[in-house]
Design a protein around this motif. Sequence first.
Motif, PDB file in Angstrom:
ATOM      1  N   GLY A 235     -66.347 -20.205 -73.199  1.00  0.00           N
ATOM      2  CA  GLY A 235     -66.552 -20.883 -74.478  1.00  0.00           C
ATOM      3  C   GLY A 235     -67.274 -20.029 -75.496  1.00  0.00           C
ATOM      4  O   GLY A 235     -67.046 -20.157 -76.702  1.00  0.00           O
ATOM      5  N   ARG A 236     -68.163 -19.137 -75.025  1.00  0.00           N
ATOM      6  CA  ARG A 236     -68.846 -18.231 -75.939  1.00  0.00           C
ATOM      7  C   ARG A 236     -67.909 -17.148 -76.456  1.00  0.00           C
ATOM      8  O   ARG A 236     -68.082 -16.641 -77.564  1.00  0.00           O
ATOM      9  CB  ARG A 236     -70.044 -17.561 -75.252  1.00  0.00           C
ATOM     10  N   LYS A 237     -66.926 -16.773 -75.664  1.00  0.00           N
ATOM     11  CA  LYS A 237     -66.017 -15.688 -76.025  1.00  0.00           C
ATOM     12  C   LYS A 237     -64.772 -16.169 -76.772  1.00  0.00           C
ATOM     13  O   LYS A 237     -64.136 -15.391 -77.484  1.00  0.00           O
ATOM     14  CB  LYS A 237     -65.576 -14.941 -74.756  1.00  0.00           C
ATOM     15  N   VAL A 238     -64.412 -17.451 -76.570  1.00  0.00           N
ATOM     16  CA  VAL A 238     -63.170 -17.983 -77.149  1.00  0.00           C
ATOM     17  C   VAL A 238     -63.531 -19.172 -78.041  1.00  0.00           C
ATOM     18  O   VAL A 238     -63.631 -20.312 -77.576  1.00  0.00           O
ATOM     19  CB  VAL A 238     -62.183 -18.414 -76.045  1.00  0.00           C
ATOM     20  N   PRO A 239     -63.741 -18.959 -79.332  1.00  0.00           N
ATOM     21  CA  PRO A 239     -64.193 -20.034 -80.214  1.00  0.00           C
ATOM     22  C   PRO A 239     -63.068 -21.002 -80.590  1.00  0.00           C
ATOM     23  O   PRO A 239     -61.874 -20.681 -80.473  1.00  0.00           O
ATOM     24  CB  PRO A 239     -64.682 -19.277 -81.450  1.00  0.00           C
ATOM     25  N   ASP A 240     -63.470 -22.186 -81.027  1.00  0.00           N
ATOM     26  CA  ASP A 240     -62.540 -23.183 -81.598  1.00  0.00           C
ATOM     27  C   ASP A 240     -61.364 -23.482 -80.679  1.00  0.00           C
ATOM     28  O   ASP A 240     -60.211 -23.519 -81.111  1.00  0.00           O
ATOM     29  CB  ASP A 240     -62.014 -22.693 -82.956  1.00  0.00           C
ATOM     30  N   ILE A 293     -58.569 -16.287 -73.127  1.00  0.00           N
ATOM     31  CA  ILE A 293     -59.284 -16.979 -72.042  1.00  0.00           C
ATOM     32  C   ILE A 293     -59.309 -16.127 -70.779  1.00  0.00           C
ATOM     33  O   ILE A 293     -60.346 -15.992 -70.119  1.00  0.00           O
ATOM     34  CB  ILE A 293     -58.625 -18.348 -71.772  1.00  0.00           C
ATOM     35  N   GLU A 294     -58.178 -15.545 -70.449  1.00  0.00           N
ATOM     36  CA  GLU A 294     -58.110 -14.717 -69.246  1.00  0.00           C
ATOM     37  C   GLU A 294     -59.007 -13.488 -69.376  1.00  0.00           C
ATOM     38  O   GLU A 294     -59.698 -13.107 -68.427  1.00  0.00           O
ATOM     39  CB  GLU A 294     -56.658 -14.301 -68.981  1.00  0.00           C
ATOM     40  N   THR A 295     -59.024 -12.876 -70.551  1.00  0.00           N
ATOM     41  CA  THR A 295     -59.903 -11.723 -70.783  1.00  0.00           C
ATOM     42  C   THR A 295     -61.367 -12.125 -70.646  1.00  0.00           C
ATOM     43  O   THR A 295     -62.168 -11.401 -70.038  1.00  0.00           O
ATOM     44  CB  THR A 295     -59.647 -11.135 -72.183  1.00  0.00           C
ATOM     45  N   ALA A 296     -61.724 -13.300 -71.206  1.00  0.00           N
ATOM     46  CA  ALA A 296     -63.102 -13.772 -71.117  1.00  0.00           C
ATOM     47  C   ALA A 296     -63.477 -14.080 -69.669  1.00  0.00           C
ATOM     48  O   ALA A 296     -64.605 -13.801 -69.229  1.00  0.00           O
ATOM     49  CB  ALA A 296     -63.284 -15.027 -71.985  1.00  0.00           C
TER      50      ALA A 296
END
Length: 335
Positions: A235-240, A293-296
């Motif tokens: 959630g910190r890496k993928v906003p909105d 998401i996968e990268t995060a």
Amino acid sequence: MPLHRCDDPQEWMQRAYAPAAVITQVDDGHPAGPGQRGRYITSSASQPNVVALMLNALDAATGMRVLEIGTATGYNAALLAHRLGSQNVTSVEIDPDLAEHARRALATTGYPVTVITADGTQGYPPHAPYDRIMSTAAVQQVPYPWVAQTHPGGKILTPWGTPYHNGALASFTVNRDGTAEGRLVGNVAFMFLRDQRIYASIDDNECDQTTARASHTNVAPYRVAGDYDAALAIGRKVPDCPVITVPDPAAELTGTLWFIDPTTDSWANLHYQPNTTTYPVHQSGPRNLWDEIETAYHWWRDAERPGPDRWQITITPKGQRVTLTDTTTPTGAAP
């Protein structure tokens, strides 16, 4: 369907005192569906054990002045008033109808708390400074007025999260230099402040898989959506990017995870079923949400799977900074 006390007093009382949250408003008081049904929950009475958890974390002592953000039914304000005295509690509610209902309920039960109808993101300067500020609505960004209106050494307690992961309780200590440092101290999920919420829905006309970019992944759905620590980091890496789970009613443990960014009309989905290690993915719009998401997820895994006690949040007049620390919060230290 709404349940009114006059229609079934016994059932109403059972729900009111049950160990569960009670929905008290949908769609900001203007239900969009028939029969007063709504699309979105916009106010509730919190689960009793969550109320107790947060009041314990607030650590408000006799003589302290407290500002509550989000009056709702007024129950939490009444508990604060019982502990501290009504004169030491101020509560702000953005919804006029909810504020008036709470004001009457508090006065009737002998707790004449000052209930202000206003935008809670601005705090309430006339009664500042406060020893404690407690929000019963989640935030993505902690409003700086809360810091500015709290005594140095005072505490701010608020649910904190992202559209992807709404499920953390943050506790901040206000410093003499006008900043605040916070840590995550619990697992709670609340509705976001009205000016920070993002609603997402699945529109079959817009989410057309036949025109989407197709691929596959070997990252299991539960790893990105069912693991608390991973979801917090993602959630910190993928906003909105809210997450919607749609189970298949015809097949057990089968369904689709949807990831939707309504601000850019981007979406992705991942279909899951038992006994498989490869999952089909579809993506559409300017963002490749699943790729993000996968990268995060891989970043979190490679960082040795940090938990919530590794995150530190700093609030300054310029905004909010979230950092991953090298160590967890020391036992016995102020979070």
